[in-house]
Design an enzyme around this catalytic site. Structure first.
Site: not given
Ligand SMILES: NC(=O)c1ccc[n+]([C@@H]2O[C@H](COP(=O)([O-])OP(=O)(O)OC[C@H]3O[C@@H](n4cnc5c(N)ncnc54)[C@H](OP(=O)(O)O)[C@@H]3O)[C@@H](O)[C@H]2O)c1
Ligand SMILES: *[C@@H]1O[C@H](CO)[C@@H](O)[C@H](O)[C@H]1NC(C)=O
Ligand SMILES: *[C@@H]1O[C@H](CO)[C@@H](O)[C@H](O)[C@H]1NC(C)=O
Length: 327
Positions: A53, A204
């Site tokens: 994806t 992150y």
């Protein structure tokens, strides 16, 4: 009779039309640098991680269109097969394959490499694209904080285990999909695995800073071998990356806030352009250790150049992943 100028002056038409045009042009502008060089990649063997994806899938689509043999390294067989079939149908390139890879498991990384080596004895481009963004603290199979584990440690082991093939297939390239978020990152040496405290945003940024640091260190270690390694920021891209953000799932945000951002977001296709540039541009054959954005080099954040931290991270990553010493 209405003339053209009557139309243009009519608030009912002129206002919505100019807003429409403005939005359209902003959207076009925000798509950023595009990789326009036509190349023929027949015979090249490429691995793309997280290819079912988003940016990864668009990258595979374009590589397949240019004739490359592409391995989609994904964790979910069904989602990967669906994307693979679609790409083969569209590009008529049958040399697009799926091989299972779950980056949150070191044993899966090892198995993937063994499976790949059983099928191919060359690798020209490794695209480390898979990534997760935020979410509550979760652990990988081996006990690493998920974002550090998938975005950095899993790819670290994968890359090291594939170095021999890359060296055999020169000129070859490693492309690391990092993020501008690396600039906000800090390597938390006292608590790399976020055991004492966890902040999803910091974890992150830390993992993406690790990507940039490793790219620099690896480029040094690979100097003169014919294997290059570069990192990049894809832009702000409309993919599934925001799936772990609770806020992004709310109906209100989806229906009312997201449309406001629509002109500012890149399509996944535009998001793949800098990856394609780094992987394929013939002018980059000898370019290594750099960071790109919008299909051109960009300075990395100062923090990403701290040699002491880079050394610490490399040692720790070797230890935690049990990666062999190939340098
Ligand atoms: N979109 C942005 O605005 C943006 C900005 C800066 C950087 N990036 C970076 O771009 C890269 C691609 O992201 P995207 O925007 O295309 O996001 P995406 O649509 O969420 O795609 C992420 C891909 O990574 C895969 N993945 C996640 N965990 C995995 C694991 N444990 N093992 C194997 N594959 C795994 C996903 O597989 P599943 O579908 O099976 O989960 C998916 O194929 C990431 O590295 C991201 O950090 C994106
Ligand atoms: C690319 O090169 C191969 C041979 O190396 C050739 O068979 C193929 O037709 C070429 N494809 C295009 C689109 O030019
Ligand atoms: C980028 O490359 C380095 C070195 O190979 C690796 O350790 C790091 O995890 C990679 N990052 C990504 C996102 O693949």
């Amino acid at each position: 009779m209405w003339t053209l100028s009557d139309y243009l002056l009519s608030p009912l038409i002129a206002w919505p039309a100019s807003i429409g045009f403005a939005v359209y042009f902003i959207r076009q502008y925000m798509q950023g640098g595009q990789f326009k060089k036509e190349t023929n990649e027949t015979g090249k063997i490429v691995i793309v991680t997280g290819a079912n994806t988003g940016i990864g899938k668009e990258t595979v689509r374009e590589l397949a269109r240019r004739g490359a043999t592409v391995y989609m390294a994904c964790r979910d067989r069904n989602r990967a097969e669906e994307a693979r079939k679609q790409i083969i149908k569209e590009t008529k390139n049958k040399n697009v394959f799926f091989l299972e890879l779950d980056l949150s498991s070191l044993s899966s990384v090892r198995k993937f490499v063994a499976d790949f080596k059983a099928e191919q004895n060359q690798l020209h481009v490794l695209i480390n694209n898979a990534g997760i963004f935020r979410g509550p603290r979760r652990l990988t199979e081996d006990g690493f904080e998920m974002q550090l584990g998938v975005n950095h440690l899993g790819h670290f082991l994968l890359t090291i285990l594939l170095i021999d093939l890359l060296k055999k297939s020169t000129p070859s390239r490693i492309v690391n999909v990092s993020s501008l978020a690396h600039a906000m990152g800090k390597i938390n040496a006292d608590d790399l695995n976020s055991e004492k405290s966890y902040d999803e945003g910091k974890a992150y940024s830390q993992s993406k800073l690790a990507n940039v640091m490793f790219t620099r260190e690896l480029a040094k270690r690979l100097a003169g071998t014919g294997v290059t390694v570069n990192a990049l920021h894809p832009g702000v891209v409309d993919t599934e990356i925001f799936r772990n953000l609770q806020l992004a799932q709310s109906k209100f945000v989806i229906n009312f806030i997201k449309p406001l951002f629509w002109p500012l977001l890149k399509t996944p296709k535009s998001g793949a352009q800098t990856t394609l540039y780094a992987a394929l541009d013939p002018d980059l054959d000898d370019v290594t250790g750099l960071y790109f954005s919008d299909c051109k080099p960009k300075e990395v954040a100062e923090t990403a150049t701290d040699e002491k931290v880079i050394k610490f991270l490399w040692k720790q990553s070797e230890k935690w992943t049990g990666a062999p010493r190939v340098f």
